[in-house]
Design a protein around this motif. Structure first.
Motif, PDB file in Angstrom:
ATOM      1  N   ARG A  38       1.158 -12.195   0.535  1.00  0.00           N
ATOM      2  CA  ARG A  38       1.218 -13.098   1.678  1.00  0.00           C
ATOM      3  C   ARG A  38      -0.140 -13.209   2.339  1.00  0.00           C
ATOM      4  NH1 ARG A  38       5.059  -9.402   5.667  1.00  0.00           N
ATOM      5  NH2 ARG A  38       3.474  -7.836   6.239  1.00  0.00           N
ATOM      6  N   GLN A  39      -0.343 -14.341   2.986  1.00  0.00           N
ATOM      7  CA  GLN A  39      -1.594 -14.573   3.703  1.00  0.00           C
ATOM      8  C   GLN A  39      -1.266 -15.189   5.048  1.00  0.00           C
ATOM      9  OE1 GLN A  39      -4.544 -16.920   1.615  1.00  0.00           O
ATOM     10  NE2 GLN A  39      -6.179 -16.041   2.861  1.00  0.00           N
ATOM     11  N   ALA A  40      -1.549 -14.449   6.094  1.00  0.00           N
ATOM     12  CA  ALA A  40      -1.355 -14.941   7.458  1.00  0.00           C
ATOM     13  C   ALA A  40      -2.612 -15.695   7.893  1.00  0.00           C
ATOM     14  CB  ALA A  40      -1.074 -13.773   8.397  1.00  0.00           C
ATOM     15  N   PRO A  41      -2.486 -16.574   8.868  1.00  0.00           N
ATOM     16  CA  PRO A  41      -3.655 -17.342   9.336  1.00  0.00           C
ATOM     17  C   PRO A  41      -4.793 -16.424   9.752  1.00  0.00           C
ATOM     18  CG  PRO A  41      -1.648 -18.245  10.263  1.00  0.00           C
ATOM     19  CD  PRO A  41      -1.259 -16.976   9.571  1.00  0.00           C
ATOM     20  N   GLY A  42      -5.973 -16.707   9.232  1.00  0.00           N
ATOM     21  CA  GLY A  42      -7.153 -15.937   9.591  1.00  0.00           C
ATOM     22  C   GLY A  42      -7.249 -14.574   8.944  1.00  0.00           C
ATOM     23  N   LYS A  43      -6.337 -14.259   8.032  1.00  0.00           N
ATOM     24  CA  LYS A  43      -6.342 -12.946   7.397  1.00  0.00           C
ATOM     25  C   LYS A  43      -6.441 -13.092   5.886  1.00  0.00           C
ATOM     26  CE  LYS A  43      -3.739 -10.477  10.956  1.00  0.00           C
ATOM     27  NZ  LYS A  43      -2.617  -9.553  11.223  1.00  0.00           N
ATOM     28  N   GLN A  44      -6.785 -11.993   5.242  1.00  0.00           N
ATOM     29  CA  GLN A  44      -6.867 -12.007   3.786  1.00  0.00           C
ATOM     30  C   GLN A  44      -5.462 -11.887   3.178  1.00  0.00           C
ATOM     31  OE1 GLN A  44      -9.639  -9.048   2.313  1.00  0.00           O
ATOM     32  NE2 GLN A  44     -11.356 -10.416   2.667  1.00  0.00           N
ATOM     33  N   ARG A  45      -5.354 -12.368   1.954  1.00  0.00           N
ATOM     34  CA  ARG A  45      -4.095 -12.233   1.228  1.00  0.00           C
ATOM     35  C   ARG A  45      -3.839 -10.759   0.966  1.00  0.00           C
ATOM     36  NH1 ARG A  45      -4.750 -15.759  -3.386  1.00  0.00           N
ATOM     37  NH2 ARG A  45      -4.002 -17.458  -2.080  1.00  0.00           N
ATOM     38  N   GLU A  46      -2.584 -10.333   1.127  1.00  0.00           N
ATOM     39  CA  GLU A  46      -2.246  -8.927   0.936  1.00  0.00           C
ATOM     40  C   GLU A  46      -0.999  -8.797   0.070  1.00  0.00           C
ATOM     41  OE1 GLU A  46      -1.675  -7.622   4.980  1.00  0.00           O
ATOM     42  OE2 GLU A  46       0.404  -8.319   5.041  1.00  0.00           O
ATOM     43  N   PRO A  47      -0.920  -7.724  -0.698  1.00  0.00           N
ATOM     44  CA  PRO A  47       0.274  -7.503  -1.507  1.00  0.00           C
ATOM     45  C   PRO A  47       1.466  -7.115  -0.641  1.00  0.00           C
ATOM     46  CG  PRO A  47      -1.209  -5.657  -1.723  1.00  0.00           C
ATOM     47  CD  PRO A  47      -1.932  -6.670  -0.901  1.00  0.00           C
ATOM     48  N   VAL A  48       2.641  -7.558  -1.037  1.00  0.00           N
ATOM     49  CA  VAL A  48       3.865  -7.238  -0.317  1.00  0.00           C
ATOM     50  C   VAL A  48       4.747  -6.334  -1.163  1.00  0.00           C
ATOM     51  CG1 VAL A  48       5.979  -8.184   0.688  1.00  0.00           C
ATOM     52  CG2 VAL A  48       3.794  -9.402   0.981  1.00  0.00           C
ATOM     53  N   ALA A  49       4.964  -6.704  -2.413  1.00  0.00           N
ATOM     54  CA  ALA A  49       5.842  -5.929  -3.288  1.00  0.00           C
ATOM     55  C   ALA A  49       5.526  -6.274  -4.732  1.00  0.00           C
ATOM     56  CB  ALA A  49       7.314  -6.224  -2.999  1.00  0.00           C
ATOM     57  N   HIS A  50       5.811  -5.314  -5.642  1.00  0.00           N
ATOM     58  CA  HIS A  50       5.636  -5.530  -7.062  1.00  0.00           C
ATOM     59  C   HIS A  50       6.882  -5.070  -7.796  1.00  0.00           C
ATOM     60  CE1 HIS A  50       1.365  -5.188  -5.748  1.00  0.00           C
ATOM     61  NE2 HIS A  50       1.231  -6.209  -6.586  1.00  0.00           N
ATOM     62  N   ILE A  51       7.096  -5.664  -8.967  1.00  0.00           N
ATOM     63  CA  ILE A  51       8.179  -5.208  -9.833  1.00  0.00           C
ATOM     64  C   ILE A  51       7.671  -5.237 -11.269  1.00  0.00           C
ATOM     65  CG2 ILE A  51       9.193  -7.541  -9.952  1.00  0.00           C
ATOM     66  CD1 ILE A  51      11.957  -6.088 -10.103  1.00  0.00           C
ATOM     67  N   THR A  52       7.867  -4.137 -11.989  1.00  0.00           N
ATOM     68  CA  THR A  52       7.421  -4.061 -13.367  1.00  0.00           C
ATOM     69  C   THR A  52       8.452  -4.695 -14.287  1.00  0.00           C
ATOM     70  OG1 THR A  52       8.479  -1.955 -13.872  1.00  0.00           O
ATOM     71  CG2 THR A  52       6.310  -1.860 -12.799  1.00  0.00           C
ATOM     72  N   GLY A  53       8.070  -4.820 -15.551  1.00  0.00           N
ATOM     73  CA  GLY A  53       8.999  -5.352 -16.527  1.00  0.00           C
ATOM     74  C   GLY A  53      10.235  -4.482 -16.708  1.00  0.00           C
ATOM     75  N   LEU A  54      10.100  -3.195 -16.393  1.00  0.00           N
ATOM     76  CA  LEU A  54      11.231  -2.277 -16.504  1.00  0.00           C
ATOM     77  C   LEU A  54      12.029  -2.172 -15.207  1.00  0.00           C
ATOM     78  CD1 LEU A  54       9.604   0.625 -18.560  1.00  0.00           C
ATOM     79  CD2 LEU A  54      11.132  -1.184 -19.363  1.00  0.00           C
ATOM     80  N   GLY A  55      11.582  -2.913 -14.185  1.00  0.00           N
ATOM     81  CA  GLY A  55      12.322  -2.933 -12.929  1.00  0.00           C
ATOM     82  C   GLY A  55      11.841  -1.967 -11.868  1.00  0.00           C
ATOM     83  N   GLY A  56      10.773  -1.240 -12.146  1.00  0.00           N
ATOM     84  CA  GLY A  56      10.218  -0.372 -11.130  1.00  0.00           C
ATOM     85  C   GLY A  56       9.605  -1.198 -10.006  1.00  0.00           C
ATOM     86  N   THR A  57       9.740  -0.727  -8.778  1.00  0.00           N
ATOM     87  CA  THR A  57       9.275  -1.495  -7.635  1.00  0.00           C
ATOM     88  C   THR A  57       8.392  -0.658  -6.714  1.00  0.00           C
ATOM     89  OG1 THR A  57      11.253  -0.919  -6.351  1.00  0.00           O
ATOM     90  CG2 THR A  57      11.323  -2.963  -7.614  1.00  0.00           C
ATOM     91  N   ASP A  58       7.540  -1.359  -5.974  1.00  0.00           N
ATOM     92  CA  ASP A  58       6.801  -0.720  -4.897  1.00  0.00           C
ATOM     93  C   ASP A  58       6.608  -1.748  -3.788  1.00  0.00           C
ATOM     94  OD1 ASP A  58       4.353  -1.413  -6.994  1.00  0.00           O
ATOM     95  OD2 ASP A  58       3.821  -1.808  -4.897  1.00  0.00           O
ATOM     96  N   TYR A  59       6.434  -1.262  -2.549  1.00  0.00           N
ATOM     97  CA  TYR A  59       6.364  -2.111  -1.364  1.00  0.00           C
ATOM     98  C   TYR A  59       5.254  -1.632  -0.448  1.00  0.00           C
ATOM     99  CZ  TYR A  59      11.104  -3.373  -2.838  1.00  0.00           C
ATOM    100  OH  TYR A  59      12.197  -3.794  -3.550  1.00  0.00           O
ATOM    101  N   ARG A  60       4.688  -2.583   0.298  1.00  0.00           N
ATOM    102  CA  ARG A  60       3.762  -2.152   1.336  1.00  0.00           C
ATOM    103  C   ARG A  60       4.597  -1.497   2.426  1.00  0.00           C
ATOM    104  NH1 ARG A  60      -0.010  -5.214   2.260  1.00  0.00           N
ATOM    105  NH2 ARG A  60      -0.669  -4.316   4.245  1.00  0.00           N
TER     106      ARG A  60
END
Length: 113
Positions: A38-60
């Protein structure tokens, strides 16, 4: 040609929910690690969440417990379920592969207080 098309954004009150979708025309999708950013106004793009091909997840840290990333490999689609939304979640949300491909147009999420 690789294409990432995000949808599902909108205007919601604080505490509300939205589900974002990302349709990816990408060969080998089911093996790819995908992410929401996501990218908020005036800010850099940042990661929010990822999911691997095997379904593993991570979140900010700021979205843990509120957001859930998932995927449907049969539809080449990644989802982001967002609950208990806060005004600070307001941003343009993008999806992408890891490593990144050319970015799509994103979908605007606006959370009013």
């Amino acid at each position: 040609q690789v294409q990432l098309v995000e949808s599902g954004g909108g205007l919601v009150q604080a505490g509300g929910s939205l589900t974002l979708s990302c349709a990816a025309s990408l060969s080998g999708f089911r093996f790819a690690t995908m992410g929401w950013y996501r990218q908020a106004p005036g800010k850099q793009r940042e990661p929010v969440a990822h999911i691997t091909g095997l379904g593993g997840t991570d979140y900010r840290a700021s979205v843990k417990g509120r957001f859930t990333i998932s995927r449907d490999n049969a539809k080449n689609t990644v989802y982001l379920q967002m609950n208990s939304l806060k005004p600070e979640d307001t941003a343009v949300y993008y999806c992408n592969k890891v490593p990144a491909l050319p970015w799509g147009q994103g979908t605007q999420v606006t959370v009013s207080s």
